[in-house]
Design a protein around this motif. Structure first.
Motif, short mmCIF file in Angstrom:
data_model
loop_
_atom_site.label_atom_id
_atom_site.label_comp_id
_atom_site.label_asym_id
_atom_site.label_seq_id
_atom_site.Cartn_x
_atom_site.Cartn_y
_atom_site.Cartn_z
N MET A 73 0.83 -1.21 0.00
CA MET A 73 0.00 0.00 0.00
C MET A 73 0.87 1.25 0.00
N GLU A 74 1.89 1.26 0.84
CA GLU A 74 2.81 2.39 0.91
C GLU A 74 3.52 2.61 -0.42
N GLU A 75 3.90 1.51 -1.08
CA GLU A 75 4.57 1.62 -2.37
C GLU A 75 3.66 2.30 -3.40
N ARG A 76 2.37 1.97 -3.36
CA ARG A 76 1.44 2.57 -4.33
C ARG A 76 1.27 4.06 -4.07
N VAL A 77 1.19 4.43 -2.79
CA VAL A 77 1.11 5.86 -2.47
C VAL A 77 2.40 6.56 -2.88
N ALA A 78 3.54 5.91 -2.62
CA ALA A 78 4.83 6.49 -2.97
C ALA A 78 4.93 6.79 -4.46
N SER A 79 4.35 5.93 -5.30
CA SER A 79 4.42 6.16 -6.74
C SER A 79 3.70 7.43 -7.13
N HIS A 80 2.59 7.73 -6.44
CA HIS A 80 1.86 8.98 -6.70
C HIS A 80 2.69 10.18 -6.24
N ALA A 81 3.33 10.05 -5.08
CA ALA A 81 4.15 11.15 -4.57
C ALA A 81 5.32 11.44 -5.52
N ARG A 82 5.98 10.37 -5.95
CA ARG A 82 7.14 10.56 -6.82
C ARG A 82 6.75 11.14 -8.17
N SER A 83 5.53 10.84 -8.63
CA SER A 83 5.09 11.41 -9.90
C SER A 83 4.91 12.92 -9.81
N GLU A 84 4.81 13.43 -8.57
CA GLU A 84 4.72 14.88 -8.35
C GLU A 84 6.08 15.48 -8.01
N GLY A 85 7.13 14.67 -8.09
CA GLY A 85 8.47 15.16 -7.78
C GLY A 85 8.78 15.20 -6.30
N LEU A 86 8.00 14.46 -5.50
CA LEU A 86 8.19 14.45 -4.06
C LEU A 86 9.00 13.23 -3.62
N GLY A 87 9.83 13.41 -2.62
CA GLY A 87 10.54 12.29 -2.05
C GLY A 87 9.62 11.46 -1.17
N TYR A 88 9.84 10.16 -1.13
CA TYR A 88 9.00 9.28 -0.31
C TYR A 88 9.78 8.00 0.00
N LEU A 89 10.09 7.80 1.27
CA LEU A 89 10.79 6.60 1.70
C LEU A 89 9.77 5.61 2.25
N VAL A 90 9.59 4.53 1.58
CA VAL A 90 8.59 3.54 1.99
C VAL A 90 9.04 2.80 3.24
N GLY A 91 8.17 2.80 4.24
CA GLY A 91 8.43 2.05 5.46
C GLY A 91 9.38 2.70 6.43
#
Length: 241
Positions: A73-91
């Motif tokens: 679930m976190e990975e899927r949210v992270a993909s949306h964040a990264r598509s906006e140019g945002l950093g996202y460390l899963v877990g």
């Protein structure tokens, strides 16, 4: 025109929605006439203060999922964040009670640095391996945002400081019918729910400016939100051209 945004720093869709809203605002012809105010909304107000743990464990327990499912679930949210140019460390992030962070954000609002502090707290919470639930870290972030260190420490040490302001925001959210975040209110007449695409925010701003009712949005597979129980809706995967 005033835009009020109810959010919680624990909400990944608030992080994403803030970035999307800012992109939408940048395309709005009257953007210099828009005042943005961030309001408090706790996704997990009953969480014990000082009880901090990995977000993956919290998600698995609250949603009745395995750790692997929570990570997915976190990975899927992270993909949306990264598509906006945002950093996202899963877990990598912690989960805790966000009330003190909201109080500090109200201090920042009083000092004209609310947007700066919110952006910094989001970045650290989602993209860095530091816990925003640590008082020392919060003070450091407040200083980075331009606040006085001694005043930030004083507010965090006094549990009553700005507590009424946080509660007032939360009461208003309930009165406006907000059951999840992010929740955007334009000129106290129009509401937009979820982390909508940037172009939806531009359209909403244009319609609100002209005094027209905002066309209901949704169903495009790109808007996500976290509800009052802390569960986050994850739209279908998408790509941007």
């Amino acid at each position: 025109m005033r835009v009020e945004i109810w959010s919680d720093i624990a909400c990944p869709w608030c992080y994403i929605g803030k970035a999307r809203f800012e992109k939408g605002l940048e395309s709005f012809a009257h953007r210099t006439d828009v005042e943005v105010v961030h309001r408090s909304f706790e996704l997990d107000p009953g969480h014990a203060k000082g009880e901090v743990g990995p977000v993956i464990d919290m998600l698995a327990a609250k949603l009745g999922r395995s750790r692997q499912e929570a990570l997915a679930m976190e990975e899927r949210v992270a993909s949306h964040a990264r598509s906006e140019g945002l950093g996202y460390l899963v877990g990598a992030r912690d989960h805790g009670n966000s009330f003190d962070i909201h109080r500090l954000l109200h201090l920042a609002k009083a000092r004209g640095r609310q947007g700066e502090l919110l952006s910094i707290v989001y970045r650290v919470n989602f993209a860095e391996e530091r816990s925003v639930y640590d008082t020392r870290t919060l003070v450091d972030l407040a200083v980075e945002a331009g606040l006085d260190e001694a005043e930030a420490r004083e507010v965090l040490a006094d549990e009553g400081a700005y507590a009424d302001d946080v509660r007032a925001d939360e009461r208003e959210a309930a009165e406006l019918g907000a059951t999840g975040v992010p929740f955007f209110v334009l000129d106290r007449r129009y509401g937009v729910s979820g982390g909508q695409p940037a172009e939806v925010f531009t359209q909403a701003l244009e319609q609100a400016w002209q005094g027209r009712a905002i066309t209901p949005v949704g169903g495009d597979g790109e808007a996500g939100a976290c509800d009052a129980d802390g569960a986050c809706e994850i739209p279908q995967a998408h790509t941007h051209s």
